[in-house]
Scaffold this motif. Sequence first.
Motif, PDB file in Angstrom:
ATOM      1  N   ALA A 180     -72.544 -74.042  60.602  1.00 20.30           N
ATOM      2  CA  ALA A 180     -72.342 -74.320  59.175  1.00 20.30           C
ATOM      3  C   ALA A 180     -73.263 -75.407  58.641  1.00 20.30           C
ATOM      4  N   ILE A 190     -77.026 -71.718  50.972  1.00 15.24           N
ATOM      5  CA  ILE A 190     -76.158 -71.240  52.060  1.00 15.24           C
ATOM      6  C   ILE A 190     -76.411 -69.755  52.245  1.00 15.24           C
ATOM      7  N   ILE A 210     -67.461 -72.114  52.006  1.00 17.72           N
ATOM      8  CA  ILE A 210     -67.875 -70.919  52.749  1.00 17.72           C
ATOM      9  C   ILE A 210     -66.656 -70.116  53.166  1.00 17.72           C
ATOM     10  N   ASP A 244     -69.363 -77.966  51.494  1.00 15.10           N
ATOM     11  CA  ASP A 244     -69.842 -76.582  51.445  1.00 15.10           C
ATOM     12  C   ASP A 244     -69.160 -75.707  52.494  1.00 15.10           C
ATOM     13  N   VAL A 287     -71.546 -64.538  53.468  1.00 13.47           N
ATOM     14  CA  VAL A 287     -71.490 -65.440  52.306  1.00 13.47           C
ATOM     15  C   VAL A 287     -72.891 -65.915  51.948  1.00 13.47           C
ATOM     16  N   ILE A 320     -67.600 -64.409  56.541  1.00  9.18           N
ATOM     17  CA  ILE A 320     -68.319 -65.689  56.526  1.00  9.18           C
ATOM     18  C   ILE A 320     -69.812 -65.455  56.712  1.00  9.18           C
TER      19      ILE A 320
END
Length: 868
Positions: free
Chosen positions: A141, A356, A325, A321, A347, A344
């Motif tokens: 992430a 992202i 997500i 963030d 995204v 996920i």
Amino acid sequence: MASLFPLQVTTASPQPNEYFTKSRQGINSVDGILGAIVDCSSRVGKEERIAMEMAIEDLYKKRNQRFILHLKCSHNEPLHAATAARNLIKRKHVQAILGLRTWEELSAVNDVCKQSNVPILSFADSGSSWVTENWPFLIQASPRTYKQMKAVAAMIQSWGWHRVNVIYEDSGSMANEIIPHLYEALQEGDAKISNLVPLPSFANSSLLHEKLRKLKREQCRVFVLHTSLSLAARVFEKAKEMKMMEKDYVWITTDSTMSLVHSVNPSLISSMQGVLGVRSYFTATGQDFSDFDTRFQDKFSQKYPEEKNHEPGIFALQAYDAIWIVGLAMQEGNMKSNQILEKIAAVEFNGLSGKIQFKERKLAPANQFQIINIIGKSYRELGFWSDGLGFSKLINTAPRYNFSMQILGGIFWPGATSTVPRGWDFPTISNPLRIGVPNGSLTDFFVKVEYHSSTSTYSFSGFSLEVFEKTVSGLKYFLPYKFIPYGGNYTDLVMQVQLKKFDAAVGDIAIISQRYEYVEFTHSHTEAGLVMVVPIQSDSTRTWLFIKPFTVTMWLLAAFVNIYNGFVVWTIERHYRSELGGPILNQIGTLLWLAFSTLFSSNGEKLHSNLSRIATIVWLFVAIILMQSYTASLTSMLTVQRLEPNIKDIEILKSTNAFIGYSHRSFVKDYLEKVLGFHPNNLQKISSTQEYAEAFRSGKIAVAFLEAPEAKVFVAQHCKTFTIAGPRYHVGGYGFAFPKGSPLLPDIDKALLNVLETGVVKNLEDDLIASQKCIDIDSVNEFVRLCPQSFFGLFIITGSTSTVALGIYYFCSKSETENSMPEPKGIWMLIIMVLKILRYQRKRFVRKVSDAESPRNSANTSHFRPQV
């Protein structure tokens, strides 16, 4: 003992009544239950906690999504993290776990989540391909920051530093993922790591003092620090205490420290003055960030009043963030684990930390970093570095990029100076460099060491030493040094440099691979190569050798006398032979023919006058003597014995088993045996250039193999006897030797290239070569050339005879010539007039002498002065 879970926080959407109502109905009453594991005792963990809570609130306000967040503290302990993950999964039934900044924590938690198929959104910088392949429930992430090491290497390369000391925190996340990238980036930037110093996270003051003390003893003064902020703080405090934050030192820190520089206290800032740093870049503009920043500082100050600085950093933005997500992935409500994982990975949006977008469950690596400089009570943002582009003052909208940091403007360096540090220093600067010099070089041209017994000192000179002096004088800083003679062989000399008995070695030291095991060399300051020196043949085939028996003066005098005799014969014979008259050009041609024909024939049957016959016979006698002498001298020159055959092929040497000379202090013997294939019994070692010449003359050797620089000097000293023949074998060349890893080497190399490219070395070599006097004597000059002094008597005889004959002719036949012969013209009239004047003056002189001897004038005899 502290509790395993000293902190457990449950956060839900900000509608208490509605939340408690739905919570009693079960987990289906909310959109999702999330877990987070952070180090709550660190600044990073504190920022992540506040940011995640804000994200939960914003999802409800902006998207009407309700999430429950269970947050647990790991205290940066893998065991605590694993236990917390098991508790969140078993008791809280979380659908995803966020956080985990270190590799060790992530590895421990992965085993727990793998059993329950719970996705992990990790903030750890551990995005190797094998990780996502073997850990199917892992989502990275946060973008990997390994490219920051390229930025660090670019900074080092920009200022011309070639050696660095790397201090890093000895943990998996620090060493395994970042250090290899730093090593690779430095190599690409022509820099090397002098020392790699691992430090444990709990390093105390005594350990830090010991490590830094060892580094201070080294010459390298460039330090790259890659640790957590807490360890970095202890390192800088100890470095300041040990006076390692002063002039000539360079400190560069990475994102792990600089991304938290906004939170450091004034005491730490005072210890970091002049430090350069690289930190992750994020856009700190726009309405979304402004709103987030205001709310974050308010919440953070209320939650953690002990913290002096409340600004959010990149870690807070990444945590914020990450919640979004999961929120966007679970917008359809509760889903199974594998569904959440797929959502996920799909995204895509623009978050506060950047774009992202996942690829193979990983965010794209960060390509842009901010360069900052610690100064005063805070820091200054110098500019940016972008992968593949370089440095710039502005990001994205920058008008231009540059690979030099100078585009960013002035930098505040340690020691409160704006002067760029050179990146290295002597442990004790008062001691000059100890330069080993070979005492016993093959030739004095390159190195000459003289001992003066009166003063018990040495003097040093020679081409190689002068090149070194010119090189050092071209450095940007003062470099003290002193020459020290060394009597061993050259390989032993470079080994003394390896053992640090010398700081460097300078002289006619050949650059060969074997010696690279001990030292590093500069660029060669001479020609590289191995050549064959052979005796040359006698110069008996030159085009103009036939003129060598006589000197120039002799040739001119012989020609003059020859033409004069021809003139006499022509003058006398004109009276008897009508063909000798005619136009002036015809007369000149006849005169020259008579002059040179007398050398091969007396022409007695064609001459009518006894006077011309006498002149011719005498000249012919002299000419015969001259020709015999010329022939003997020329024959001697043509038949002189040759010194040696001019060998041009090594195969001839092998087939004839010829003896070959080589330097006994050189690598040449091994090359002749192993590469060129000569038998060891045919190799003769030679100690000096003088011995080479004697060995050639005595027949001890037929050829010699010398390194190109030595061969050039040897041939210059024996320019009439020896020459270079055959191919050049590309080996060697002379260089200066320095210890491996010496920070001096790059600067010396650059300065040496400068004196090479500007022609300084070439001019120096030409001047020294020109000063080498040729001690040989030309083989032709070994014979005495014939000169006028050797034949002066003969020239007097023939010249006098011809002159007397010419005079008798004019005085005895004047009347007959005047009555019968036509009036002479041109030059001949002028000659006759001169002779008449001379005859008149003679008669006048005789008459005066007669008058002076008569009795009448006897009284005035003492006052008589003859007039001529």
